[in-house]
Scaffold this active site. Sequence first.
Site, PDB file in Angstrom:
ATOM      1  N   GLU A  93      20.103  35.493   1.703  1.00 28.91           N
ATOM      2  CA  GLU A  93      20.868  34.962   0.682  1.00 28.91           C
ATOM      3  C   GLU A  93      21.744  33.918  -0.256  1.00 28.91           C
ATOM      4  O   GLU A  93      21.663  33.385   0.641  1.00 28.91           O
ATOM      5  CB  GLU A  93      22.068  36.238   1.112  1.00 28.91           C
ATOM      6  N   CYS A 106      26.288  28.493  -2.438  1.00 29.74           N
ATOM      7  CA  CYS A 106      26.828  28.744  -1.045  1.00 29.74           C
ATOM      8  C   CYS A 106      25.482  29.262  -0.675  1.00 29.74           C
ATOM      9  O   CYS A 106      24.502  29.814  -0.909  1.00 29.74           O
ATOM     10  CB  CYS A 106      27.794  29.816  -0.986  1.00 29.74           C
ATOM     11  N   CYS A 113      21.895  35.624  12.365  1.00 28.87           N
ATOM     12  CA  CYS A 113      22.220  35.138  13.034  1.00 28.87           C
ATOM     13  C   CYS A 113      22.590  35.710  14.683  1.00 28.87           C
ATOM     14  O   CYS A 113      22.759  37.502  14.811  1.00 28.87           O
ATOM     15  CB  CYS A 113      23.906  34.231  13.023  1.00 28.87           C
ATOM     16  N   CYS A 117      29.339  38.010  15.468  1.00 28.87           N
ATOM     17  CA  CYS A 117      31.007  38.452  14.459  1.00 28.87           C
ATOM     18  C   CYS A 117      31.268  39.673  14.997  1.00 28.87           C
ATOM     19  O   CYS A 117      30.321  39.745  13.779  1.00 28.87           O
ATOM     20  CB  CYS A 117      31.425  37.243  14.071  1.00 28.87           C
ATOM     21  N   CYS A 120      31.126  40.991  10.787  1.00 28.20           N
ATOM     22  CA  CYS A 120      30.017  40.046   9.852  1.00 28.20           C
ATOM     23  C   CYS A 120      29.146  40.698  10.163  1.00 28.20           C
ATOM     24  O   CYS A 120      28.307  41.353  11.070  1.00 28.20           O
ATOM     25  CB  CYS A 120      30.565  38.635  10.352  1.00 28.20           C
ATOM     26  N   GLY A 201      23.889  32.504   8.554  1.00 29.03           N
ATOM     27  CA  GLY A 201      23.788  31.531  10.070  1.00 29.03           C
ATOM     28  C   GLY A 201      24.422  30.945  10.283  1.00 29.03           C
ATOM     29  O   GLY A 201      25.459  30.556   9.589  1.00 29.03           O
ATOM     30  N   SER A 233      30.503  25.188   7.174  1.00 27.66           N
ATOM     31  CA  SER A 233      31.095  26.218   8.294  1.00 27.66           C
ATOM     32  C   SER A 233      30.776  26.879   9.882  1.00 27.66           C
ATOM     33  O   SER A 233      29.491  26.424   9.155  1.00 27.66           O
ATOM     34  CB  SER A 233      31.551  27.344   7.265  1.00 27.66           C
ATOM     35  N   CYS A 382      26.192  42.618   0.641  1.00 31.07           N
ATOM     36  CA  CYS A 382      25.434  42.083   0.729  1.00 31.07           C
ATOM     37  C   CYS A 382      25.420  41.801   2.426  1.00 31.07           C
ATOM     38  O   CYS A 382      27.351  41.895   3.218  1.00 31.07           O
ATOM     39  CB  CYS A 382      25.612  40.979   0.018  1.00 31.07           C
TER      40      CYS A 382
END
Length: 394
Positions: A93, A106, A113, A117, A120, A201, A233, A382
Amino acid sequence: MNEAQLLDLTQPQLAELLSGWGEPPYRARQVWEWLYRKLADDPAQMTNLPAGLRVRLAAETRIDPLEVVYEQRSADRHTTKWLFRLPDGLTIETVLMRYDQRRTVCISTQAGCAMGCVFCATGQAGLARNLTAGEIVAQVLFAARRLASGDLPAPPAAALSAFASLGSLRASSPEFPDEGRGQPTAADAARLTNIVVMGMGEPLANYGRTWQALRTITDPQAFGLGARHITVSTVGLPQGIRRMAEEPLQVNLAVSLHAPNDALRSQLLPVNRRYPIAELMAAVHDYVAKTNRRVTFEYALMDGVNDLPELAHELAALLKPLRSPAGGVLCHVNLIPLNPVAESPYQPSAPEASAEFQAILERSGVPATVRMRRGIDIEAGCGQLRRRVGQIER
Ligand code: SAH
Ligand code: SF4
């Protein structure tokens, strides 16, 4: 799929490919400019190249590795999200946000990933693979082409003025250095101003390719975006943060902290068991000492989990020492009410709890901003790009 992926190549690699085809040295510069300055996505557009070379490029290379699966726009037209299919069928995305004088894309650095977390959506599915440098750059080029094409409907002007009062907050954040300078012209409005590496990611787990992509994006002979307009980030990988401090490119660093102590952070971000807060903060202190640049800390406020006043005090104590030798504060906290994801029980904090948390930080001398969530209507379902929309677009 034996075609050379042009966007994966550095300029020397492109020069090598073309010289292997018997082309003169200046061709690489021409093709490089077509790709990154003129945003060509088809060799047929490269009109100053000989016809034979254009045909060969079309037959033996590929420019854009991204196939649009869908494009979604928020009702307020500020936010556009794309789901892309990669050549091997995986999907990623990318989000474009247009507010005021900023046009921020973004971008993702991995398909999935590995960090897991708990809040997430991307983390829940695990890592499929790293993106290539070309797949990372291609997201930027795609958004830039769409902006330049003018076929994205303009955000309503009335909505822009609603943000004027936030100018001082924005000016206080390093991600948006061009905030508040004059009115955008039509040509400006067609240009990307900022990149946030906050999509799917962990960028520092795909360090080399992410940096190759950023070098191309910032190359004055290529896309030419200033490094200070780029924010990376990270979930907080200490080696990666130290490596970033050594990079000539002055990109901004954002660290996803989300909790001020190990017990809580390890529950929310499993990577904290491997790299506890003391180790992470040691790397951040080294980064600040080396670069003298302000670090942003991201803190997704979760109701009853990490939004208690005592945690705000603990967070302030943790971050307060981040200062320049002259005493300037070198941190900023972005408080983002969590975007709930289907797979997790966590809920966003109430506005009052968010405000109180911010007030405690501010009273302790740690600058903090509560980010508004925007484009929420296209965020549902998303990966986790949803939350960045909140964070970036205050
Ligand atoms: N892997 C990197 C960058 C991608 S995630 C990182 O973790 O920093 C970008 C940001 O989105 C991180 O701050 C992450 O903690 C945050 N995030 C993920 N899911 C979220 C959610 N549901 N609500 C709010 N923020 C979220
Ligand atoms: Fe990965 Fe970042 Fe999501 Fe954590 S928040 S799982 S590091 S993408």
